[in-house]
Design a protein around this motif. Sequence first.
Motif, PDB file in Angstrom:
ATOM      1  N   ASP A 412      44.207  48.369  47.077  1.00 46.58           N
ATOM      2  CA  ASP A 412      44.455  46.951  46.835  1.00 46.58           C
ATOM      3  C   ASP A 412      43.611  46.558  45.627  1.00 46.58           C
ATOM      4  O   ASP A 412      42.435  46.214  45.750  1.00 46.58           O
ATOM      5  CB  ASP A 412      44.059  46.136  48.066  1.00 46.58           C
ATOM      6  CG  ASP A 412      44.396  44.644  47.921  1.00 46.58           C
ATOM      7  OD1 ASP A 412      44.743  44.223  46.802  1.00 46.58           O
ATOM      8  OD2 ASP A 412      44.285  43.916  48.930  1.00 46.58           O
ATOM      9  N   ILE A 413      44.199  46.654  44.449  1.00 47.16           N
ATOM     10  CA  ILE A 413      43.464  46.446  43.204  1.00 47.16           C
ATOM     11  C   ILE A 413      44.326  45.695  42.220  1.00 47.16           C
ATOM     12  O   ILE A 413      45.538  45.915  42.138  1.00 47.16           O
ATOM     13  CB  ILE A 413      43.006  47.808  42.611  1.00 47.16           C
ATOM     14  CG1 ILE A 413      42.256  47.612  41.285  1.00 47.16           C
ATOM     15  CG2 ILE A 413      44.179  48.761  42.422  1.00 47.16           C
ATOM     16  CD1 ILE A 413      41.622  48.906  40.753  1.00 47.16           C
ATOM     17  N   ARG A 414      43.705  44.801  41.489  1.00 47.11           N
ATOM     18  CA  ARG A 414      44.454  44.082  40.453  1.00 47.11           C
ATOM     19  C   ARG A 414      43.494  43.654  39.352  1.00 47.11           C
ATOM     20  O   ARG A 414      42.302  43.490  39.571  1.00 47.11           O
ATOM     21  CB  ARG A 414      45.179  42.860  41.016  1.00 47.11           C
ATOM     22  CG  ARG A 414      44.274  41.750  41.528  1.00 47.11           C
ATOM     23  CD  ARG A 414      45.092  40.687  42.238  1.00 47.11           C
ATOM     24  NE  ARG A 414      44.325  39.507  42.582  1.00 47.11           N
ATOM     25  CZ  ARG A 414      43.525  39.392  43.626  1.00 47.11           C
ATOM     26  NH1 ARG A 414      43.381  40.421  44.445  1.00 47.11           N
ATOM     27  NH2 ARG A 414      42.861  38.277  43.858  1.00 47.11           N
ATOM     28  N   ARG A 415      44.059  43.490  38.183  1.00 51.84           N
ATOM     29  CA  ARG A 415      43.296  43.038  37.013  1.00 51.84           C
ATOM     30  C   ARG A 415      43.550  41.553  36.830  1.00 51.84           C
ATOM     31  O   ARG A 415      44.701  41.101  36.877  1.00 51.84           O
ATOM     32  CB  ARG A 415      43.706  43.807  35.777  1.00 51.84           C
ATOM     33  CG  ARG A 415      42.969  43.395  34.496  1.00 51.84           C
ATOM     34  CD  ARG A 415      43.415  44.211  33.310  1.00 51.84           C
ATOM     35  NE  ARG A 415      43.049  45.610  33.452  1.00 51.84           N
ATOM     36  CZ  ARG A 415      42.381  46.308  32.529  1.00 51.84           C
ATOM     37  NH1 ARG A 415      42.011  45.734  31.390  1.00 51.84           N
ATOM     38  NH2 ARG A 415      42.105  47.589  32.723  1.00 51.84           N
ATOM     39  N   VAL A 416      42.480  40.801  36.621  1.00 43.92           N
ATOM     40  CA  VAL A 416      42.577  39.372  36.423  1.00 43.92           C
ATOM     41  C   VAL A 416      42.083  39.041  35.034  1.00 43.92           C
ATOM     42  O   VAL A 416      40.956  39.398  34.648  1.00 43.92           O
ATOM     43  CB  VAL A 416      41.733  38.601  37.481  1.00 43.92           C
ATOM     44  CG1 VAL A 416      41.797  37.102  37.210  1.00 43.92           C
ATOM     45  CG2 VAL A 416      42.231  38.916  38.874  1.00 43.92           C
ATOM     46  N   GLU A 417      42.926  38.399  34.253  1.00 45.45           N
ATOM     47  CA  GLU A 417      42.538  37.963  32.911  1.00 45.45           C
ATOM     48  C   GLU A 417      41.958  36.563  33.000  1.00 45.45           C
ATOM     49  O   GLU A 417      42.524  35.673  33.638  1.00 45.45           O
ATOM     50  CB  GLU A 417      43.747  37.962  31.971  1.00 45.45           C
ATOM     51  CG  GLU A 417      44.439  39.308  31.856  1.00 45.45           C
ATOM     52  CD  GLU A 417      43.612  40.333  31.120  1.00 45.45           C
ATOM     53  OE1 GLU A 417      42.655  39.916  30.410  1.00 45.45           O
ATOM     54  OE2 GLU A 417      43.888  41.527  31.249  1.00 45.45           O
ATOM     55  N   GLU A 418      40.813  36.373  32.348  1.00 51.09           N
ATOM     56  CA  GLU A 418      40.147  35.077  32.397  1.00 51.09           C
ATOM     57  C   GLU A 418      39.858  34.599  30.996  1.00 51.09           C
ATOM     58  O   GLU A 418      39.622  35.399  30.090  1.00 51.09           O
ATOM     59  CB  GLU A 418      38.852  35.163  33.210  1.00 51.09           C
ATOM     60  CG  GLU A 418      39.072  35.546  34.672  1.00 51.09           C
ATOM     61  CD  GLU A 418      37.769  35.667  35.415  1.00 51.09           C
ATOM     62  OE1 GLU A 418      36.738  35.937  34.759  1.00 51.09           O
ATOM     63  OE2 GLU A 418      37.763  35.492  36.636  1.00 51.09           O
ATOM     64  N   THR A 419      39.845  33.285  30.832  1.00 47.60           N
ATOM     65  CA  THR A 419      39.495  32.684  29.553  1.00 47.60           C
ATOM     66  C   THR A 419      38.064  32.225  29.613  1.00 47.60           C
ATOM     67  O   THR A 419      37.656  31.543  30.561  1.00 47.60           O
ATOM     68  CB  THR A 419      40.411  31.490  29.250  1.00 47.60           C
ATOM     69  OG1 THR A 419      41.774  31.936  29.265  1.00 47.60           O
ATOM     70  CG2 THR A 419      40.079  30.897  27.877  1.00 47.60           C
ATOM     71  N   ALA A 420      37.293  32.632  28.625  1.00 48.32           N
ATOM     72  CA  ALA A 420      35.878  32.252  28.611  1.00 48.32           C
ATOM     73  C   ALA A 420      35.739  30.745  28.485  1.00 48.32           C
ATOM     74  O   ALA A 420      36.514  30.077  27.797  1.00 48.32           O
ATOM     75  CB  ALA A 420      35.150  32.953  27.467  1.00 48.32           C
TER      76      ALA A 420
END
Length: 422
Positions: A412-420
């Motif tokens: 159960d793994i996922r990549r999360v993109e975040e804005t600084a």
Amino acid sequence: MSRLLIRGGNRLQGEVTIQGAKNSVLPILAATILTGGSVVLRRCPRLRDVEASIRILQALGCKAGWRGDVLEVDTAGMSGCDVPDALMREMRSSVIFLGAILARCGEASLTSPGGCELGPRPIDLHLSGLRALGAEIDDTGGTLHCKAAKLTGREIVLGFPSVGATENLMLAACGAEGVTVLSNAAREPEIEDLQGFLNTCGAEITGAGTSTVVIRGGRPLHGGTYTILPDRIAAATYLCGAASAGGEVFLRDAREEHLSAVTAVLREAGCDVTGGSAGIVCRRTGRLTAPRPIRTAPYPGFPTDAQAILMAALLRCRGAAVFEENLFSSRYRHVDELARMGADIRVSGRTAVVLGVERLHGAAVRCTDLRGGAALCAAALAAEGETAISDITHIDRGYQSIEDDLAALGADIRRVEETASP
């Protein structure tokens, strides 16, 4: 910015195909300079370090581009011999371009390389070897200015079996007159892969994989097509992931003959590991038991690149697992982050002792370097709750798609993109 979110508790099950070896493709990309022609590299991983090498080639006037997982390089139009400082700082292995540029152009100018901070990794062996071949090198002021009106083959005895120095001198020796003999050379499979590529392109090199490599220089090289070796450290990562989480995985194309030091420890700890021509199967059902002390050493000893990920697999073992890091002084930077997840690890100098715990818990952790990031992934697979791993650009330097591979195995793994934040 990106983070990896991993919710532990799922046993791994299934199959993944191992990517091409990062540590093979980088020196091979430098070697394309010697061909002065068109090269097709199959099973080439799309990594941050590979993209950095492509940018170096382009800065030198070469052409490079992707066609699926095939990388096409044309170095016929190479027009420069100096690598911009910004590109050199992106990765330590950028110094591998020195020998190839010098052999083709008779001069080269590079600044000190960057990359993962693993402690001192001096390039003295590279420079002394190049000087032995006839290069004049001015290394003052943080820039390497190299010239060689003519390189001449000779016997060079390396003071340590450095992988990078062995590769750099192999490349330079291809452009030298006569025979170069490298004694006490590194024996890693990636050295054999570089020999295989160069010989495909017309070089005459023998002995890679042993401590003596012989290069008969002065032969005209040409382009060609070559398939990159499977990545043994990526394979070790997924083996240790299965050892950590439990379950059964099949790693297609992984070669156990290149991983025997790792698989031997996993078997001793309680895993069922079987290697064959198609790949490696790893099965773990019961709790692991601490193996005999693990001491990193040059190949064919236990690889320093696998130390952190094996440590992660043994965090819940019965007993105390002892690690001795003999190659890099800063290879325990992942320990503090693993401790955030409940690991009990005591470090004293080059030795780390892992006292097995009953359970791990999810936490917010930071990827300190490439192998430490892989270790955090392996540990998170066995932790209760969710682990958030930040600074994962380190991981992207060595893994084409670690989240896709682990997800294919049931994680159960996922990549999360975040804005600084501004």
